[in-house]
Design a protein around this motif. Structure first.
Motif, mmCIF file in Angstrom:
data_model
loop_
_atom_site.group_PDB
_atom_site.id
_atom_site.type_symbol
_atom_site.label_atom_id
_atom_site.label_comp_id
_atom_site.label_asym_id
_atom_site.label_seq_id
_atom_site.Cartn_x
_atom_site.Cartn_y
_atom_site.Cartn_z
ATOM 1 N N LEU A 174 0.801 -1.222 0.000
ATOM 2 C CA LEU A 174 0.000 0.000 0.000
ATOM 3 C C LEU A 174 0.837 1.277 0.000
ATOM 4 O O LEU A 174 2.012 1.261 0.349
ATOM 5 C CB LEU A 174 -0.932 0.012 1.224
ATOM 6 N N GLU A 175 0.165 2.361 -0.377
ATOM 7 C CA GLU A 175 0.727 3.704 -0.277
ATOM 8 C C GLU A 175 -0.420 4.652 0.030
ATOM 9 O O GLU A 175 -1.588 4.314 -0.160
ATOM 10 C CB GLU A 175 1.428 4.103 -1.575
ATOM 11 N N LEU A 176 -0.071 5.833 0.508
ATOM 12 C CA LEU A 176 -1.092 6.843 0.771
ATOM 13 C C LEU A 176 -1.335 7.646 -0.501
ATOM 14 O O LEU A 176 -0.386 8.063 -1.172
ATOM 15 C CB LEU A 176 -0.646 7.783 1.896
ATOM 16 N N ASP A 177 -2.621 7.866 -0.808
ATOM 17 C CA ASP A 177 -2.937 8.706 -1.973
ATOM 18 C C ASP A 177 -3.052 10.162 -1.544
ATOM 19 O O ASP A 177 -2.811 10.505 -0.383
ATOM 20 C CB ASP A 177 -4.200 8.205 -2.697
ATOM 21 N N THR A 178 -3.435 11.018 -2.456
ATOM 22 C CA THR A 178 -3.496 12.453 -2.167
ATOM 23 C C THR A 178 -4.591 12.802 -1.154
ATOM 24 O O THR A 178 -4.548 13.868 -0.550
ATOM 25 C CB THR A 178 -3.723 13.267 -3.457
ATOM 26 N N ASP A 179 -5.565 11.904 -0.972
ATOM 27 C CA ASP A 179 -6.625 12.119 0.022
ATOM 28 C C ASP A 179 -6.249 11.553 1.392
ATOM 29 O O ASP A 179 -7.033 11.639 2.334
ATOM 30 C CB ASP A 179 -7.939 11.473 -0.436
ATOM 31 N N GLY A 180 -5.060 10.929 1.485
ATOM 32 C CA GLY A 180 -4.635 10.337 2.747
ATOM 33 C C GLY A 180 -5.188 8.946 2.978
ATOM 34 O O GLY A 180 -5.145 8.432 4.102
ATOM 35 N N ASP A 181 -5.702 8.312 1.924
ATOM 36 C CA ASP A 181 -6.223 6.945 2.020
ATOM 37 C C ASP A 181 -5.163 5.960 1.547
ATOM 38 O O ASP A 181 -4.393 6.255 0.619
ATOM 39 C CB ASP A 181 -7.465 6.776 1.129
ATOM 40 N N TYR A 182 -5.171 4.774 2.160
ATOM 41 C CA TYR A 182 -4.295 3.712 1.677
ATOM 42 C C TYR A 182 -4.900 3.097 0.432
ATOM 43 O O TYR A 182 -6.091 2.742 0.399
ATOM 44 C CB TYR A 182 -4.101 2.625 2.741
ATOM 45 N N VAL A 183 -4.076 2.967 -0.609
ATOM 46 C CA VAL A 183 -4.450 2.328 -1.870
ATOM 47 C C VAL A 183 -3.295 1.422 -2.286
ATOM 48 O O VAL A 183 -2.191 1.525 -1.734
ATOM 49 C CB VAL A 183 -4.745 3.372 -2.973
ATOM 50 N N THR A 184 -3.532 0.559 -3.265
ATOM 51 C CA THR A 184 -2.450 -0.324 -3.705
ATOM 52 C C THR A 184 -1.358 0.480 -4.396
ATOM 53 O O THR A 184 -1.636 1.468 -5.079
ATOM 54 C CB THR A 184 -2.968 -1.418 -4.666
ATOM 55 N N LYS A 185 -0.124 0.016 -4.216
ATOM 56 C CA LYS A 185 1.029 0.663 -4.852
ATOM 57 C C LYS A 185 1.048 0.410 -6.356
ATOM 58 O O LYS A 185 1.603 1.203 -7.106
ATOM 59 C CB LYS A 185 2.337 0.089 -4.286
ATOM 60 N N THR A 186 0.512 -0.737 -6.753
ATOM 61 C CA THR A 186 0.625 -1.155 -8.149
ATOM 62 C C THR A 186 -0.744 -1.377 -8.783
ATOM 63 O O THR A 186 -1.732 -1.617 -8.093
ATOM 64 C CB THR A 186 1.423 -2.466 -8.257
ATOM 65 N N LYS A 187 -0.743 -1.292 -10.094
ATOM 66 C CA LYS A 187 -1.910 -1.665 -10.885
ATOM 67 C C LYS A 187 -1.406 -2.616 -11.953
ATOM 68 O O LYS A 187 -0.375 -2.342 -12.547
ATOM 69 C CB LYS A 187 -2.547 -0.420 -11.499
ATOM 70 N N PRO A 188 -2.063 -3.700 -12.171
ATOM 71 C CA PRO A 188 -3.285 -4.132 -11.503
ATOM 72 C C PRO A 188 -3.073 -4.440 -10.028
ATOM 73 O O PRO A 188 -1.940 -4.499 -9.555
ATOM 74 C CB PRO A 188 -3.698 -5.385 -12.282
ATOM 75 N N CYS A 189 -4.179 -4.634 -9.349
ATOM 76 C CA CYS A 189 -4.123 -4.972 -7.924
ATOM 77 C C CYS A 189 -3.232 -6.195 -7.726
ATOM 78 O O CYS A 189 -3.324 -7.164 -8.483
ATOM 79 C CB CYS A 189 -5.544 -5.276 -7.430
ATOM 80 N N PRO A 190 -2.378 -6.165 -6.712
ATOM 81 C CA PRO A 190 -1.477 -7.296 -6.488
ATOM 82 C C PRO A 190 -2.206 -8.588 -6.101
ATOM 83 O O PRO A 190 -1.613 -9.665 -6.152
ATOM 84 C CB PRO A 190 -0.568 -6.819 -5.351
ATOM 85 N N PHE A 191 -3.480 -8.490 -5.775
ATOM 86 C CA PHE A 191 -4.243 -9.669 -5.376
ATOM 87 C C PHE A 191 -5.082 -10.236 -6.520
ATOM 88 O O PHE A 191 -5.775 -11.236 -6.360
ATOM 89 C CB PHE A 191 -5.121 -9.346 -4.161
ATOM 90 N N LEU A 192 -4.986 -9.621 -7.699
ATOM 91 C CA LEU A 192 -5.705 -10.088 -8.875
ATOM 92 C C LEU A 192 -4.872 -11.110 -9.623
ATOM 93 O O LEU A 192 -3.727 -10.850 -9.980
ATOM 94 C CB LEU A 192 -6.021 -8.905 -9.808
#
Length: 154
Positions: free
Chosen positions: A82-100
């Motif tokens: 994960l990483e923090l986005d500009t809104d301060g939310d945790y989102v995945t670091k990579t696309k596609p999702c690492p769990f896909l």
């Protein structure tokens, strides 16, 4: 570009006008049946655009639950995925999702983030209350596009 994507792009103005002027009570009553109708036609496993191009927010309960399932410390899970986005939310670091997976199945499906469970919001008031999100989602999610097409015709 698939046919539905072109149609969705062509209908963005109509969708926006509909969402602004819709009889919210009427539409909310339609959503459960509409959701069923849409997903009788759309198979997410053939698409997975949401997982390939966007990230859900990982809220604290999601992080705790998924870390436990993966047998990782929360800090290791965050640092790894994960990483923090500009809104301060945790989102995945990579696309596609690492769990896909390559088969479009999610390796943490039973424990996926609440945003994933709720997406694409075709059975929720989010469809009307957050028109900007609905419009954006209609550009990459065939289910949202189809829901809006059905609503325009109803």
């Amino acid at each position: 570009m698939q046919q539905w994507e072109k149609l969705s792009a062509d209908h963005q103005k109509q969708y926006k006008q509909f969402l602004q002027k819709a009889d919210k009570k009427k539409v909310l009553k339609q959503l459960p049946d509409l959701h069923e109708k849409v997903f009788a036609e759309v198979d997410c496993l053939t698409c997975a655009n949401c997982c390939k191009n966007y990230s859900p927010r990982f809220k604290t309960p999601d992080i705790k639950r998924i870390s436990k399932v993966l047998r990782l410390k929360e800090s290791v899970f965050i640092d790894t995925y994960l990483e923090l986005d500009t809104d301060g939310d945790y989102v995945t670091k990579t696309k596609p999702c690492p769990f896909l997976g390559s088969d479009n199945y999610c390796s943490i499906y039973e424990d996926r983030p609440s945003d994933c469970k709720r997406f694409p919001y075709t059975d929720e008031d989010v469809l009307l209350k957050r028109p900007a999100i609905t419009l954006k989602n209609s550009t990459f999610c065939p289910a949202v596009h189809l829901a809006l097409e059905f609503l325009l015709k109803s």
